[in-house]
Design a protein around this motif. Structure first.
Motif, short mmCIF file in Angstrom:
data_model
loop_
_atom_site.label_atom_id
_atom_site.label_comp_id
_atom_site.label_asym_id
_atom_site.label_seq_id
_atom_site.Cartn_x
_atom_site.Cartn_y
_atom_site.Cartn_z
N GLY A 168 0.81 -1.21 0.00
CA GLY A 168 0.00 0.00 0.00
C GLY A 168 0.85 1.26 0.00
O GLY A 168 2.04 1.23 -0.28
N THR A 169 0.19 2.38 0.31
CA THR A 169 0.90 3.65 0.43
C THR A 169 1.89 3.55 1.57
O THR A 169 1.53 3.18 2.68
CB THR A 169 -0.11 4.79 0.69
N TRP A 170 3.13 3.89 1.30
CA TRP A 170 4.18 3.69 2.32
C TRP A 170 3.82 4.38 3.63
O TRP A 170 4.03 3.84 4.71
CB TRP A 170 5.51 4.23 1.81
N GLY A 171 3.27 5.59 3.56
CA GLY A 171 2.95 6.31 4.79
C GLY A 171 1.77 5.76 5.54
O GLY A 171 1.52 6.14 6.67
N LEU A 172 0.99 4.88 4.92
CA LEU A 172 -0.23 4.39 5.54
C LEU A 172 -0.11 2.97 6.08
O LEU A 172 -1.06 2.46 6.66
CB LEU A 172 -1.39 4.41 4.53
N VAL A 173 1.02 2.34 5.90
CA VAL A 173 1.09 0.93 6.28
C VAL A 173 2.28 0.65 7.15
O VAL A 173 3.27 1.36 7.16
CB VAL A 173 1.18 0.01 5.03
N THR A 174 2.14 -0.42 7.94
CA THR A 174 3.31 -1.04 8.52
C THR A 174 3.77 -1.99 7.46
O THR A 174 3.21 -3.05 7.27
CB THR A 174 2.90 -1.87 9.74
N ASP A 175 4.78 -1.62 6.77
CA ASP A 175 5.15 -2.47 5.63
C ASP A 175 5.95 -3.67 6.09
O ASP A 175 5.56 -4.81 5.90
CB ASP A 175 5.94 -1.65 4.61
N ASP A 176 7.11 -3.43 6.68
CA ASP A 176 7.95 -4.51 7.19
C ASP A 176 8.19 -5.61 6.17
O ASP A 176 8.42 -6.76 6.52
CB ASP A 176 7.35 -5.12 8.46
N GLY A 177 8.09 -5.26 4.90
CA GLY A 177 8.41 -6.22 3.86
C GLY A 177 7.44 -7.37 3.71
O GLY A 177 7.80 -8.41 3.17
N TRP A 178 6.19 -7.20 4.11
CA TRP A 178 5.22 -8.31 4.02
C TRP A 178 5.07 -8.80 2.59
O TRP A 178 4.79 -9.98 2.36
CB TRP A 178 3.84 -7.87 4.55
N HIS A 179 5.29 -7.90 1.61
CA HIS A 179 5.06 -8.22 0.19
C HIS A 179 6.30 -8.80 -0.48
O HIS A 179 6.21 -9.20 -1.65
CB HIS A 179 4.67 -6.94 -0.56
N LYS A 180 7.42 -8.85 0.21
CA LYS A 180 8.67 -9.27 -0.42
C LYS A 180 8.80 -10.80 -0.46
O LYS A 180 8.40 -11.48 0.49
CB LYS A 180 9.86 -8.68 0.32
N PRO A 181 9.36 -11.33 -1.52
CA PRO A 181 9.65 -12.77 -1.55
C PRO A 181 10.49 -13.17 -0.34
O PRO A 181 11.46 -12.50 0.01
CB PRO A 181 10.43 -12.94 -2.86
N GLY A 182 10.09 -14.26 0.30
CA GLY A 182 10.78 -14.73 1.48
C GLY A 182 10.17 -14.27 2.78
O GLY A 182 10.51 -14.78 3.85
N SER A 183 9.26 -13.28 2.73
CA SER A 183 8.59 -12.86 3.96
C SER A 183 7.64 -13.96 4.42
O SER A 183 7.23 -14.82 3.63
CB SER A 183 7.81 -11.57 3.71
N PRO A 184 7.26 -13.97 5.70
CA PRO A 184 6.30 -14.98 6.17
C PRO A 184 5.00 -15.00 5.37
O PRO A 184 4.46 -16.06 5.07
CB PRO A 184 6.06 -14.58 7.63
N MET A 185 4.48 -13.80 5.02
CA MET A 185 3.23 -13.74 4.27
C MET A 185 3.42 -14.31 2.86
O MET A 185 2.59 -15.11 2.38
CB MET A 185 2.74 -12.29 4.20
N HIS A 186 4.48 -13.91 2.20
CA HIS A 186 4.77 -14.41 0.85
C HIS A 186 4.93 -15.93 0.88
O HIS A 186 4.36 -16.65 0.04
CB HIS A 186 6.03 -13.74 0.31
N HIS A 187 5.69 -16.43 1.83
CA HIS A 187 5.92 -17.87 1.93
C HIS A 187 4.61 -18.62 2.17
O HIS A 187 4.36 -19.67 1.55
CB HIS A 187 6.90 -18.15 3.07
N HIS A 188 3.77 -18.09 3.05
CA HIS A 188 2.50 -18.77 3.36
C HIS A 188 1.61 -18.84 2.13
O HIS A 188 1.06 -19.91 1.82
CB HIS A 188 1.78 -18.04 4.49
#
Length: 403
Positions: A211-231
């Motif tokens: 999402g919009t960088w200023g509006l989210v806790t990004d923490d790399g959720w969308h990046k390959p290898g992240s827990p969310m991406h892996h799941h």
């Protein structure tokens, strides 16, 4: 294998604290519930009929007082001391104390009780003016932003309090403040890289969109290898793109930034894949509007999963193009999402819910087992919630129904 060692922690463990009880509770959920009350009351009184109607079901569950939608003299609000005077008068009337300029939860509760009895917008102004003095950052930012939008006072919207909130370590506070302030002036530059990808596919691919960088806790959720991406890759979407050239956009808050991101999404698809359509797209917050913009531009997506996406207004022509180019849509949202509520108030339009006539979709709002999908703007990018409620099963089932 999950390549990110840190498990993401988000502001999603929130449960509604109903009515005036929120003011006698010091928990994180109570503070967020007070913030939701301010935003909900402002939506009733000053957000317009469409927003008021769309907030009503969730606001009723939270026991948000209805506030009359009455025209008030805007000139009065610009007079020095006016808001402080009505705040002092309301406190003396219902709490029996004059106002010394500080905040006390009991005083806020007294103003809430008076508002619940008289439903007057002037009492709402008093409550918001009082609550912006709270030492709880999320509560203060929600009250100050609502007050600024109501009074159409850009100085209030750009106040030091909201400026501080936009840089808060707390993602929910940061999101609400940034939504009220209107975000950036527009970055608009492309994020596409000219180098060839390390992983080019001959088959359809899928992607995550932040999402919009200023509006989210990004923490790399969308990046390959992240827990969310892996799941997601291991349980439901095996073709989720896993190369170093994963899709990103500039994350700006403006329409121009989202349009630029949509153009980049079409270009990214052509760079990483030989197929002229995307399989499954998971998009968070205004990243969902990047995906919708791309559909209106001619991008084809088999399944679109929108996560906390504000339902911005579009032309009938754009909605028709979107419907033509997407096969299935899932919309996951939390009740009284504070960031989407602030975004709606700032633009004085309903952005809470998508009109199923314009965007047919399968809604996921709360959970059958755990009714806690409230207030947060990151609930559905937390892998723990996907695992606990087996959200992947919903995606698999809906995907299997696509003809």
């Amino acid at each position: 294998e999950v390549r990110m060692s840190a498990v993401m922690s988000f502001d999603d463990s929130l449960e509604p604290v109903v009515g005036v009880a929120a003011f006698s509770d010091a928990s994180r959920s109570a503070i967020a519930s007070r913030a939701a009350q301010y935003l909900g009351m402002a939506a009733y009184a000053f957000g317009g009929d469409d927003l008021a109607q769309n907030v009503q079901d969730d606001a009723n569950i939270l026991a948000v007082p209805h506030v009359r939608n009455e025209a008030l003299d805007l000139q009065l609000w610009s007079e020095p001391g006016f808001l402080d005077d009505i705040t002092d008068s309301a406190l003396r009337h219902h709490w029996g104390r004059s106002w010394d300029g500080s905040y006390d939860p009991e005083g806020a509760a007294a103003l809430w009780e008076e508002l619940n009895a008289n439903h007057l917008p002037t009492t709402l102004l008093a409550l918001l003016n009082y609550a912006q003095r709270s030492d709880q950052e999320l509560e203060a930012v929600s009250a100050a932003g609502s007050l600024g939008v109501i009074t159409r006072n850009e100085a209030t919207i750009q106040s030091e309090l909201l400026q501080r909130g936009s840089g808060s370590d707390d993602p929910l506070t940061r999101g609400v403040a940034t939504a009220f302030m209107g975000g950036s002036d527009g970055l608009a530059q492309s994020t596409m890289q000219s180098s060839l990808p390390d992983l080019r596919l001959i088959d359809p691919t899928s992607t995550l969109i932040h999402g919009t960088w200023g509006l989210v806790t990004d923490d790399g959720w969308h990046k390959p290898g992240s827990p969310m991406h892996h799941h997601l890759r291991s349980t439901v979407t095996g073709n989720l793109y896993d190369g170093n050239e994963y899709y990103i956009w500039n994350g700006g808050y403006s329409d121009q930034d989202r349009a630029s991101g949509a153009s980049d999404l079409l270009r990214w698809r052509d760079v990483v894949s030989d197929v002229d359509w995307l399989d499954t797209v998971y998009a968070h917050s205004h990243g969902g509007n990047v995906a919708l913009n791309s559909l209106a531009m001619g991008q084809r997506i088999k399944m679109l999963v929108l996560l906390h996406t504000p339902a911005i207004h579009r032309s009938d022509e754009d909605w028709a193009k979107i419907r033509e180019n997407v096969r299935s849509v899932i919309v996951m949202r939390t009740r009284m999402d504070l960031v989407v509520l602030a975004d709606s108030l700032r633009h004085r339009e309903n952005r809470l819910k998508f009109n199923p006539g314009k965007l047919p979709h399968f809604p996921v709002v709360d959970h059958w087992k755990h009714r806690d999908a409230w207030l947060s703007h990151s609930h559905f990018i937390n892998v723990a919630n996907w695992i606990r409620d087996d959200l992947s099963d919903i995606v698999r089932t809906r995907y299997s129904l696509i003809i």
